[in-house]
Design a protein around this motif. Sequence first.
Motif, PDB file in Angstrom:
ATOM      1  N   THR A   1      29.716  28.460  50.984  1.00  0.00           N
ATOM      2  CA  THR A   1      28.622  29.169  51.717  1.00  0.00           C
ATOM      3  C   THR A   1      27.385  28.755  51.325  1.00  0.00           C
ATOM      4  OG1 THR A   1      28.544  30.431  49.447  1.00  0.00           O
ATOM      5  CG2 THR A   1      29.871  31.459  51.292  1.00  0.00           C
ATOM      6  N   MET A   2      26.431  28.698  52.323  1.00  0.00           N
ATOM      7  CA  MET A   2      25.153  28.155  52.297  1.00  0.00           C
ATOM      8  C   MET A   2      24.167  29.277  52.712  1.00  0.00           C
ATOM      9  SD  MET A   2      23.992  24.852  54.390  1.00  0.00           S
ATOM     10  CE  MET A   2      22.544  23.806  53.924  1.00  0.00           C
ATOM     11  N   GLY A   3      23.636  30.128  51.960  1.00  0.00           N
ATOM     12  CA  GLY A   3      22.958  31.228  52.433  1.00  0.00           C
ATOM     13  C   GLY A   3      23.983  32.304  52.798  1.00  0.00           C
ATOM     14  N   GLU A   4      23.744  32.866  53.989  1.00  0.00           N
ATOM     15  CA  GLU A   4      24.447  33.820  54.612  1.00  0.00           C
ATOM     16  C   GLU A   4      25.684  33.211  55.436  1.00  0.00           C
ATOM     17  OE1 GLU A   4      22.431  36.737  56.749  1.00  0.00           O
ATOM     18  OE2 GLU A   4      20.947  36.875  55.048  1.00  0.00           O
ATOM     19  N   ASP A   5      25.931  32.099  55.570  1.00  0.00           N
ATOM     20  CA  ASP A   5      26.690  31.214  56.455  1.00  0.00           C
ATOM     21  C   ASP A   5      27.311  30.071  55.592  1.00  0.00           C
ATOM     22  OD1 ASP A   5      26.042  32.467  59.000  1.00  0.00           O
ATOM     23  OD2 ASP A   5      24.337  31.422  59.384  1.00  0.00           O
ATOM     24  N   THR A   6      28.364  29.734  56.238  1.00  0.00           N
ATOM     25  CA  THR A   6      29.070  28.717  55.706  1.00  0.00           C
ATOM     26  C   THR A   6      28.277  27.369  56.119  1.00  0.00           C
ATOM     27  OG1 THR A   6      30.308  27.822  57.660  1.00  0.00           O
ATOM     28  CG2 THR A   6      31.462  29.633  55.956  1.00  0.00           C
ATOM     29  N   VAL A   7      28.479  26.258  55.311  1.00  0.00           N
ATOM     30  CA  VAL A   7      27.767  25.033  55.529  1.00  0.00           C
ATOM     31  C   VAL A   7      27.982  24.669  57.092  1.00  0.00           C
ATOM     32  CG1 VAL A   7      27.564  22.427  54.919  1.00  0.00           C
ATOM     33  CG2 VAL A   7      27.842  24.431  53.214  1.00  0.00           C
ATOM     34  N   GLY A   8      29.084  24.588  57.438  1.00  0.00           N
ATOM     35  CA  GLY A   8      29.583  24.166  58.565  1.00  0.00           C
ATOM     36  C   GLY A   8      28.995  25.161  59.698  1.00  0.00           C
ATOM     37  N   GLN A   9      28.935  26.527  59.464  1.00  0.00           N
ATOM     38  CA  GLN A   9      28.260  27.471  60.537  1.00  0.00           C
ATOM     39  C   GLN A   9      26.750  26.951  60.488  1.00  0.00           C
ATOM     40  OE1 GLN A   9      29.385  29.357  62.652  1.00  0.00           O
ATOM     41  NE2 GLN A   9      27.212  29.590  63.391  1.00  0.00           N
ATOM     42  N   ALA A  10      26.108  26.619  59.755  1.00  0.00           N
ATOM     43  CA  ALA A  10      24.923  26.069  59.580  1.00  0.00           C
ATOM     44  C   ALA A  10      24.508  25.149  60.411  1.00  0.00           C
ATOM     45  CB  ALA A  10      24.129  26.039  58.012  1.00  0.00           C
ATOM     46  N   PHE A  11      25.411  24.209  60.401  1.00  0.00           N
ATOM     47  CA  PHE A  11      25.571  22.790  61.150  1.00  0.00           C
ATOM     48  C   PHE A  11      25.661  23.076  62.797  1.00  0.00           C
ATOM     49  CE2 PHE A  11      26.854  20.124  57.315  1.00  0.00           C
ATOM     50  CZ  PHE A  11      25.693  20.384  56.701  1.00  0.00           C
TER      51      PHE A  11
END
Length: 138
Positions: A77-87
């Motif tokens: 997780t990265m904030g409210e998303d996954t790291v990959g989703q943010a990318f």
Amino acid sequence: MKFALLSLLALCGVAYVRSDEPATCRCALFVSSPHNEYMVYELAPVPIDSCESHKQCKNRCVTELNQDTSNLDLWATMGEDTVGQAFCHELYRHFFFWIHNSYVHGYYEMCGGPWEYTGIDSQQPLCCDMGQQEHCIA
């Protein structure tokens, strides 16, 4: 002769002004395609001792990028998303709709020079479909 002297003074002035600028280090993550590299994440620039401080810049980038992305685990997780989703979202914003089985790579850049590889890569390949992260299938 006057022109040569003025040119020399101008060059010295440019070199002098350039030396007053603070040495900076930029850190970013890129995803590769067969023809291009796309930036998917960038940290704020950080000061370094000098424009010759490659090791300092590289080490700082590796540490910061790993901290921000849970060691480049695309499913963390990265904030409210996954790291990959943010990318994937960032790529989609720039009209890159599909990414398939592409690893994310860490780079650093010093004082306006070329981007250099940090030696870190994502733990998994990145797959995006219309801005949504998906599990990669071979």
